[in-house]
Write an enzyme that holds these catalytic residues in place. Sequence first.
Site, PDB file in Angstrom:
ATOM      1  CG  ASP A   1      -2.045   0.998   1.106  1.00  0.00           C
ATOM      2  OD1 ASP A   1      -2.314   1.475  -0.017  1.00  0.00           O
ATOM      3  OD2 ASP A   1      -2.664   1.315   2.141  1.00  0.00           O
TER       4      ASP A   1
ATOM      5  CE1 TYR B   1      -0.145   8.538   4.394  1.00  0.00           C
ATOM      6  CE2 TYR B   1       1.976   9.610   4.159  1.00  0.00           C
ATOM      7  CZ  TYR B   1       0.764   9.482   4.806  1.00  0.00           C
ATOM      8  OH  TYR B   1       0.480  10.303   5.873  1.00  0.00           O
TER       9      TYR B   1
ATOM     10  CG  HIS C   1      -4.109  10.608   2.794  1.00  0.00           C
ATOM     11  ND1 HIS C   1      -5.160  10.517   3.676  1.00  0.00           N
ATOM     12  CD2 HIS C   1      -3.239   9.626   3.151  1.00  0.00           C
ATOM     13  CE1 HIS C   1      -4.935   9.515   4.523  1.00  0.00           C
ATOM     14  NE2 HIS C   1      -3.777   8.961   4.227  1.00  0.00           N
TER      15      HIS C   1
ATOM     16  CD  GLU D   1      -5.915   4.960   4.940  1.00  0.00           C
ATOM     17  OE1 GLU D   1      -5.215   4.199   4.255  1.00  0.00           O
ATOM     18  OE2 GLU D   1      -5.453   5.731   5.809  1.00  0.00           O
TER      19      GLU D   1
ATOM     20  CD  GLU E   1      -5.387   3.066   0.043  1.00  0.00           C
ATOM     21  OE1 GLU E   1      -4.537   2.505  -0.686  1.00  0.00           O
ATOM     22  OE2 GLU E   1      -5.254   3.208   1.276  1.00  0.00           O
TER      23      GLU E   1
ATOM     24  CG  ASP F   1      -5.657   0.544   4.085  1.00  0.00           C
ATOM     25  OD1 ASP F   1      -5.737  -0.486   4.767  1.00  0.00           O
ATOM     26  OD2 ASP F   1      -4.745   1.383   4.201  1.00  0.00           O
TER      27      ASP F   1
ATOM     28  NE  ARG G   1      -7.651   6.648   9.870  1.00  0.00           N
ATOM     29  CZ  ARG G   1      -6.959   6.418   8.759  1.00  0.00           C
ATOM     30  NH1 ARG G   1      -5.708   5.964   8.828  1.00  0.00           N
ATOM     31  NH2 ARG G   1      -7.507   6.615   7.583  1.00  0.00           N
TER      32      ARG G   1
ATOM     33  CD  GLN H   1      -2.915   4.724  10.881  1.00  0.00           C
ATOM     34  OE1 GLN H   1      -4.137   4.723  10.758  1.00  0.00           O
ATOM     35  NE2 GLN H   1      -2.115   5.281   9.986  1.00  0.00           N
TER      36      GLN H   1
ATOM     37  CE  LYS I   1      -3.104   2.533   7.577  1.00  0.00           C
ATOM     38  NZ  LYS I   1      -4.207   3.004   6.716  1.00  0.00           N
TER      39      LYS I   1
ATOM     40  CB  THR J   1      -7.274  -4.675   2.608  1.00  0.00           C
ATOM     41  OG1 THR J   1      -6.352  -4.404   3.666  1.00  0.00           O
ATOM     42  CG2 THR J   1      -7.112  -3.639   1.501  1.00  0.00           C
TER      43      THR J   1
ATOM     44  CD  GLU K   1      -7.319  12.710   4.532  1.00  0.00           C
ATOM     45  OE1 GLU K   1      -6.864  13.540   3.730  1.00  0.00           O
ATOM     46  OE2 GLU K   1      -7.547  11.525   4.229  1.00  0.00           O
TER      47      GLU K   1
HETATM   48 CA    CA Z   1      -3.855   3.074   2.952  1.00  0.00          CA
END
Ligand code: CA
Length: 399
Positions: free
Chosen positions: A118, A120, A125, A189, A191, A221, A225, A228, A241, A245, A346
């Site tokens: 994965d 970034y 972001h 997430e 993606e 994903d 939080r 994490q 994570k 997925t 976010e």
């Molecule tokens: Ca991700």
Amino acid sequence: MSGSWIADPAFRADEPFGPQTLPYGVVELPGGPAVAVRVGDHALPLRPIAGEFAPELADAVAAGSLDPLLALGRPAWTSLRARLRELVTATAPPPGAVLVPLAEAPTRLPFTVGDYVDFYSSRHHAENVGRIFRPDGEPLLPNWTHLPVGYHGRSGTVVVSGTGVVRPHGQRRGDQGPEFGPSTRLDIEAEVGFVCGGPVAGRVRTSAAPDHIFGVALVNDWSARDIQAWEYVPLGPFLGKSFATSISAWITPLDAFAAARVEVPDPGHPRLDYLVEDSHWGLDIGIEVSWNGTVVSRPEFAGMAYSCAQQLAHMTVNGATVRPGDLFASGTVSGPGKHQRGSFLELSWGGQEPVRLDDGSERTFLLDGDTVVITATAPGPDGSVVGLAEVAGTVLAAT
Ligand code: CA
């Protein structure tokens, strides 16, 4: 499609799953799983019509997963797509063809996921997360504009769209020391993922990326939080994570994106040679994220700082090989606007600004029973639209 034997109003060039798209998946049939192609709101299983394909393709289309097809490589993928297009736009069906409405065609994970990486690669972001997690530091770390930052994820917990996601347990920071329990800050997430195939190879040049990328899918994903934030220093994401997925059930072929290719934004300094592209592999994909039916975000993939070709070149530049079934994802797709953010971290700015849904309720992070659906489209040839199949998931209570 006017004139086609497939009488499905969703099988038209101005619909996302018309003959310009033709994504591959695997559906459950009474006789077992079968490779299929999506035509509008129907699945066309290929095993019953395997005799319509060249001998080198017949075994792969008759299989119960996409694995043999992924291994065949780019020339076979291109000839299969051309033949399929002939078959689905013909006025009469090939003998033995069966159309199954999607609602009656349960899907399964269409390929065996090999290594999963994965990235970034959304500047917005990365800056947003930097500001939320490290408010006193520079939002972007100095390596970020020079290489596509990424990590190796857990392929064994990649699940197909529609699979429920159990709220994970884990450690989080507490006032009196670490606490343990179900995550209280479960997030998504949004993606874009790339499914690899073709010959095993290391040091793949950007120009060779199409020989190793079979197709494109949406990825969610899921991210805890609180877990994490406590665990990620200094080695990055781990248990926050790896619990799940999600990926689309249908993989849109890379060939379908010929009209969607764009140049990635300039990093503001020269790139190292191995990250230079001789043709553009940024993709103009418009994403939509809905939360319990309310569209909460529309991230634009065209703004990503690194293309799939640059990501694959970086991933293999040290000699690490790419193999059929490997999967890599772009990283959360976020744009400059608030309603272009691809995660709820976010959107709610670390939980401080609740998001209002159409039913009047407010959310910061996911509650049990919440459903998130991510969809996307891209420009296709001659004004058509190319679809990426949804990735959907519902949060189940911690067990
Ligand atoms: Ca991700």
